[in-house]
Each structure stands twice: as structure tokens, then as C-alpha cells.
Design a protein around this motif. Structure first.
Motif, PDB file in Angstrom:
ATOM      1  N   SER A  83       1.045  -1.107   0.108  1.00 49.36           N
ATOM      2  CA  SER A  83      -0.236  -0.121   0.152  1.00 49.36           C
ATOM      3  C   SER A  83       0.476   1.022   0.128  1.00 49.36           C
ATOM      4  O   SER A  83      -0.009   2.581  -0.075  1.00 49.36           O
ATOM      5  CB  SER A  83      -0.694   0.076   1.017  1.00 49.36           C
ATOM      6  OG  SER A  83      -0.214  -0.524   2.079  1.00 49.36           O
ATOM      7  N   VAL A  84       2.365   1.402   0.340  1.00 48.75           N
ATOM      8  CA  VAL A  84       3.415   2.361  -0.137  1.00 48.75           C
ATOM      9  C   VAL A  84       3.241   2.782  -1.470  1.00 48.75           C
ATOM     10  O   VAL A  84       3.304   3.842  -1.280  1.00 48.75           O
ATOM     11  CB  VAL A  84       4.337   1.946   0.995  1.00 48.75           C
ATOM     12  CG1 VAL A  84       4.968   2.853   0.264  1.00 48.75           C
ATOM     13  CG2 VAL A  84       4.604   1.499   2.507  1.00 48.75           C
ATOM     14  N   ASN A 156      -1.206   4.831  12.549  1.00 47.58           N
ATOM     15  CA  ASN A 156       0.270   4.262  12.541  1.00 47.58           C
ATOM     16  C   ASN A 156       1.023   5.812  12.932  1.00 47.58           C
ATOM     17  O   ASN A 156       1.196   7.048  11.984  1.00 47.58           O
ATOM     18  CB  ASN A 156       1.110   3.743  11.682  1.00 47.58           C
ATOM     19  CG  ASN A 156       2.529   3.893  11.296  1.00 47.58           C
ATOM     20  OD1 ASN A 156       2.974   3.589  12.571  1.00 47.58           O
ATOM     21  ND2 ASN A 156       3.248   3.370  10.638  1.00 47.58           N
ATOM     22  N   ASP A 183      -6.861   5.459   5.501  1.00 47.11           N
ATOM     23  CA  ASP A 183      -5.415   4.032   5.272  1.00 47.11           C
ATOM     24  C   ASP A 183      -6.268   3.058   6.149  1.00 47.11           C
ATOM     25  O   ASP A 183      -5.627   2.908   7.406  1.00 47.11           O
ATOM     26  CB  ASP A 183      -4.246   4.490   4.972  1.00 47.11           C
ATOM     27  CG  ASP A 183      -2.801   3.739   4.721  1.00 47.11           C
ATOM     28  OD1 ASP A 183      -3.238   2.220   4.974  1.00 47.11           O
ATOM     29  OD2 ASP A 183      -1.850   3.621   5.416  1.00 47.11           O
ATOM     30  N   TYR A 186      -4.269  -2.030   9.320  1.00 42.44           N
ATOM     31  CA  TYR A 186      -4.446  -2.326  10.267  1.00 42.44           C
ATOM     32  C   TYR A 186      -5.546  -2.769  10.576  1.00 42.44           C
ATOM     33  O   TYR A 186      -6.121  -3.241  11.841  1.00 42.44           O
ATOM     34  CB  TYR A 186      -3.825  -1.790  12.129  1.00 42.44           C
ATOM     35  CG  TYR A 186      -2.334  -1.485  10.940  1.00 42.44           C
ATOM     36  CD1 TYR A 186      -1.284  -2.245  11.199  1.00 42.44           C
ATOM     37  CD2 TYR A 186      -1.752   0.098  10.699  1.00 42.44           C
ATOM     38  CE1 TYR A 186       0.008  -1.963  11.482  1.00 42.44           C
ATOM     39  CE2 TYR A 186      -1.012   0.438  10.006  1.00 42.44           C
ATOM     40  CZ  TYR A 186       0.443  -0.985  10.928  1.00 42.44           C
ATOM     41  OH  TYR A 186       1.800  -0.419  10.062  1.00 42.44           O
ATOM     42  N   THR A 213      -3.503  -4.173   3.055  1.00 41.49           N
ATOM     43  CA  THR A 213      -2.740  -4.340   2.894  1.00 41.49           C
ATOM     44  C   THR A 213      -2.796  -5.815   3.087  1.00 41.49           C
ATOM     45  O   THR A 213      -3.305  -6.372   4.412  1.00 41.49           O
ATOM     46  CB  THR A 213      -1.355  -3.998   3.380  1.00 41.49           C
ATOM     47  OG1 THR A 213      -0.350  -4.393   3.253  1.00 41.49           O
ATOM     48  CG2 THR A 213      -0.814  -3.873   5.215  1.00 41.49           C
ATOM     49  N   SER A 215       0.217  -7.190   4.125  1.00 40.68           N
ATOM     50  CA  SER A 215       1.326  -6.837   4.885  1.00 40.68           C
ATOM     51  C   SER A 215       1.380  -7.242   6.424  1.00 40.68           C
ATOM     52  O   SER A 215       2.086  -7.763   7.088  1.00 40.68           O
ATOM     53  CB  SER A 215       2.494  -5.597   4.398  1.00 40.68           C
ATOM     54  OG  SER A 215       2.846  -5.463   3.236  1.00 40.68           O
ATOM     55  N   ARG A 224       5.181  -7.669  -0.432  1.00 43.85           N
ATOM     56  CA  ARG A 224       4.562  -6.478  -1.610  1.00 43.85           C
ATOM     57  C   ARG A 224       3.901  -6.455  -2.012  1.00 43.85           C
ATOM     58  O   ARG A 224       4.140  -6.499  -2.951  1.00 43.85           O
ATOM     59  CB  ARG A 224       6.184  -5.729  -2.634  1.00 43.85           C
ATOM     60  CG  ARG A 224       7.204  -6.488  -1.657  1.00 43.85           C
ATOM     61  CD  ARG A 224       7.553  -5.281   0.020  1.00 43.85           C
ATOM     62  NE  ARG A 224       6.663  -4.118   0.051  1.00 43.85           N
ATOM     63  CZ  ARG A 224       6.079  -3.347   0.546  1.00 43.85           C
ATOM     64  NH1 ARG A 224       5.350  -4.329   1.617  1.00 43.85           N
ATOM     65  NH2 ARG A 224       5.165  -2.197   0.348  1.00 43.85           N
TER      66      ARG A 224
HETATM   67  C1  LIG Z   1      -0.630   3.395   7.712  1.00 43.09           C
HETATM   68  C2  LIG Z   1      -0.632   2.101   6.708  1.00 43.09           C
HETATM   69  N1  LIG Z   1      -0.514   2.234   5.344  1.00 43.09           N
HETATM   70  C3  LIG Z   1       0.176   1.664   4.595  1.00 43.09           C
HETATM   71  C4  LIG Z   1       1.904   0.827   5.152  1.00 43.09           C
HETATM   72  C5  LIG Z   1       2.254  -0.010   4.146  1.00 43.09           C
HETATM   73  O1  LIG Z   1       2.109  -1.502   4.226  1.00 43.09           O
HETATM   74  P1  LIG Z   1       2.943  -1.871   2.886  1.00 43.09           P
HETATM   75  O2  LIG Z   1       3.266  -3.076   3.628  1.00 43.09           O
HETATM   76  O3  LIG Z   1       0.890  -2.790   2.646  1.00 43.09           O
HETATM   77  O4  LIG Z   1       3.460  -0.352   1.809  1.00 43.09           O
HETATM   78  C6  LIG Z   1       2.374   0.863   6.621  1.00 43.09           C
HETATM   79  C7  LIG Z   1       2.991   0.264   6.902  1.00 43.09           C
HETATM   80  O5  LIG Z   1       4.446   0.190   7.985  1.00 43.09           O
HETATM   81  C8  LIG Z   1       1.560   1.218   6.896  1.00 43.09           C
HETATM   82  O6  LIG Z   1       1.869   1.469   8.533  1.00 43.09           O
END
Ligand SMILES: Cc1ncc(COP(=O)(O)O)c(C=O)c1O
Length: 352
Positions: A83-84, A156, A183, A186, A213, A215, A224
Motif C-alpha cells: 500500500s506504500v 500509525n 488507510d 491495520y 495490505t 503485509s 509486497r
Molecule cells: C498506515 C500504513 N499504511 C501502509 C503501510 C504499508 O503497507 P505495505 O507494506 O502494504 O506497503 C504501513 C506500513 O507500515 C502503514 O503503517
């Protein structure tokens, strides 16, 4: 004169990942402590034999599977290399130079970086005194230049979440041509029933999107893969600015296999959430302020003591993430690892 990159890149912060220290427990990157399930690992190994072939550039099977699961048309889903990556794609797809992107601060460190790379203006709105998004202040920050508002729910690094009533009221104030991105990296750790599922808004409002995500809850941070669900025209634009083939073949396979094993993975999240509540209770009993957490980590608003605290836990072989001068984020792991962290936190308290 030597060749040089864009001068403004020098003003952007680097993305700082949680530290890994050999021999110490890593509670610094909000990862899940368990690796992929055996069924997922087998699917990855089977897919290795086809690595001479390019992956599906449309990520079609996975996008269709996700759309089906969410009850959305496939066109409203875009899959990305985490998602980054989708966050960067969003800024490119939404913003022209000089447009505004509103987000809370402190929040996920990718937001100002992705905004700056797209030559847009980051508008940082301070969290409220409970370390939660101040949605009234965010609504008040909207101007005719605002194109995107990001709400990280749960946030986060503070782990706090905004509830349905306040999000409803906030969304009612946002103009229809401004995209609100929830976003929800979590989401699977949320246990407060008043924290809404962002997909409910995607289904009912034309200017809301969700980022998720594989992840975190699905334990695939190393592969990823993440996804966007939102207005079709924005999903189309995300596909346009997608780096071709960046969701690799193993990631696509592993994500599909994880959806097959979803019940087991979500049960793991419940275990982590219960551990989180235990750790928070123990920290409060030890005298720390710890905001309510709806994620797989807790936040200690230690101010300018953040770095000192993280050095203390490191000396006790536990790596946490300091965000000097605001606080420390600690990822929840298995009980034995959490207990080692708690031991270090108690000894810091005694010594300070
Ligand atoms: C709020 C938030 N969005 C997105 C991500 C990133 O996720 P991804 O690993 O899918 O890029 C994180 C990762 O720490 C996150 O804390």
C-alpha cells in the motif's frame, strides 16, 4: 556542471524503516511475528517453477477475488506493490503541482514523502490531545486546492482509531470533489465495534477510498502486495500510473493462497489483539500513558524521552521504534517477547 536530480528532493525526508539488530527482538516495524501458513508457503514454492514468465500485469485474478470478497465491481479495485506503492500512485494520479494533500501529524511517514515526490503540498494537521485524528481541524484545513485527505485508521504510529459517528460527520463536510483515503493497513486488528469498516463508506459514498495490505494481518510484508478499493475512475487512474509487473508472481500467488486461509490468519489477529490489550494494561499499571490501541502496536507518548527509552530497551535486547520528540511505537509479538519488552519498560521507569 554535473548531472543532478530535482533540487526539491533534498528537502524530503528519507523513509526510515524500523531497525533490525542481530540478536535483539524486533518490535519496530509492525510486522506479525508468525511467517506464512504452511499452505501459503507451499503455494509460493510451487510458483517458483514459473519464474521465467512475467507475472499477470493486470493482477486480474487477485483483483477479481478481492472485489468479490468486498462485494464491489472489479473495476473499483486496484492492486499494488504494497500500500506504500499505492499511496505514491494515488498522489501521482490525483495531484498536479501545487495541489494540497491533507493528513494528520504524526501519522504514517510515507504521506509527506509521497506528497512531496508528486510536487503537491503536505498540509499536516496535528493530532488531538488523545493522539487521535482531529477530524474537525482536518475538515477546516480543506481549501479549493485540496485534492486528497488521508485518514489513517487506526493511525500509525499512535494506534488510535476514529469512530463511526465522528467519521460520518467529517465525511458530510468534505466536498464531493475531494478524495478521502482511509488507510486501513491495520483494520484486521480492530476490536472496537464503533470503529467503522471503511468499505461501508466505499459502497455508499462516491469520494471515499480504502487502502489495505497483505503485509500485516496476512503476514506477507516481505512480498509486497496491497490493494485500493474506491471510485472506479480513481482505480483506473491508479492502474495507469502503476509500474508494470511490480506486483510480482510470488506475491500474487501468496495473496490468493492467504485469502484461502483467511479464517486462520484472522484468528491470529485476534490473538495479537488480546496480547495488545494485556501489554497496554501492564504498561498502564507500570505508570505509563498508553492511548487505546486498535492496531498490532502500542504508542508511548514519551515526548523527548523517546530516543532515550528506545536505547534502554535496546540495551535489554528489544528494538522498538522511537519517533523523537513525540513517542515510541512498540509492535505486539508473542507473549514471551512482549514480556521481555515489559521487563525493559519497567526497569526504565525505575531508573528514570
Ligand atoms: C498506515 C500504513 N499504511 C501502509 C503501510 C504499508 O503497507 P505495505 O507494506 O502494504 O506497503 C504501513 C506500513 O507500515 C502503514 O503503517
Amino acid at each position: 556542471m554535473p548531472v543532478r536530480p530535482r533540487v526539491d528532493l533534498e528537502t524530503l525526508p528519507d523513509y526510515v524503516a524500523g531497525r533490525t539488530v542481530p540478536g535483539a527482538i524486533k518490535l519496530s516495524s509492525n510486522e506479525t511475528p508468525d511467517g506464512p501458513l504452511p499452505s501459503v508457503a507451499r503455494a509460493i514454492v510451487d510458483a517458483v517453477t514459473n519464474l521465467n514468465r512475467y507475472p499477470d500485469p493486470t493482477v486480474g485474478k487477485l483483483a477479481a477475488r478481492l472485489a468479490d470478497k468486498m462485494g464491489l465491481p472489479p473495476g473499483q479495485v486496484a492492486v499494488g506493490c504494497g500500500s506504500v506503492s499505492l499511496c505514491h500512485q494515488l498522489m501521482h494520479a490525483m495531484c498536479a503541482p501545487g495541489d494540497d494533500v491533507v493528513f494528520a501529524w504524526r501519522s504514517f511517514e510515507t504521506y509527506p514523502i509521497a506528497t512531496g515526490i508528486a510536487c503537491a503540498n503536505p498540509i499536516k494537521v496535528p493530532l488531538d490531545e488523545t493522539h487521535t485524528h482531529d477530524l474537525d481541524a482536518m475538515a477546516a484545513a480543506i481549501t479549493p486546492r485540496t485534492r486528497v485527505i488521508i485518514v489513517c485508521n487506526p493511525n500509525n504510529p499512535t494506534a488510535t482509531a476514529n469512530r463511526r459517528a465522528e467519521l460520518d460527520a467529517f465525511l458530510d463536510k468534505v466536498p464531493s470533489d475531494v478524495l478521502v483515503v482511509l488507510d486501513e493497513a491495520y483494520r484486521e486488528f480492530v476490536s472496537d465495534p464503533e470503529v467503522p469498516d471503511g468499505l461501508d463508506y466505499v459502497r455508499t459514498r462516491d469520494n471515499v477510498a480504502v487502502l489495505r495490505t497483505f503485509s500485516k494481518a496476512y503476514g506477507l510484508a516481505g512480498l509486497r502486495v496491497g490493494y485500493f478499493a474506491g471510485p472506479k475512475q480513481i482505480a483506473d487512474a491508479l492502474r495507469k500510473v502503476y509500474v508494470p509487473f511490480s506486483v510480482n508472481a510470488l506475491a500474487q500467488t501468496a495473496a490468493m493462497a492467504s485469502l484461502d486461509a483467511e479464517d486462520e490468519l484472522l484468528a491470529r489477529c485476534e490473538t495479537i489483539a488480546a496480547e495488545r490489550d494485556r501489554v497496554r494494561g501492564e504498561l498502564i499499571a507500570a505508570g505509563y500513558e498508553v492511548p487505546d490501541s486498535q492496531a498490532n502496536f502500542v504508542w508511548l507518548p514519551l515526548g523527548d524521552k523517546a530516543f532515550e527509552f528506545s536505547e534502554h530497551t535496546l540495551a535489554n535486547k528489544v528494538v522498538v521504534r522511537a519517533f523523537q520528540p513525540d513517542g515510541v511505537r512498540v509492535t505486539i509479538s508473542h507473549p514471551e517477547e512482549n514480556d521481555l519488552f515489559l521487563h525493559a519498560a519497567r526497569s526504565y521507569r525505575r531508573s528514570s
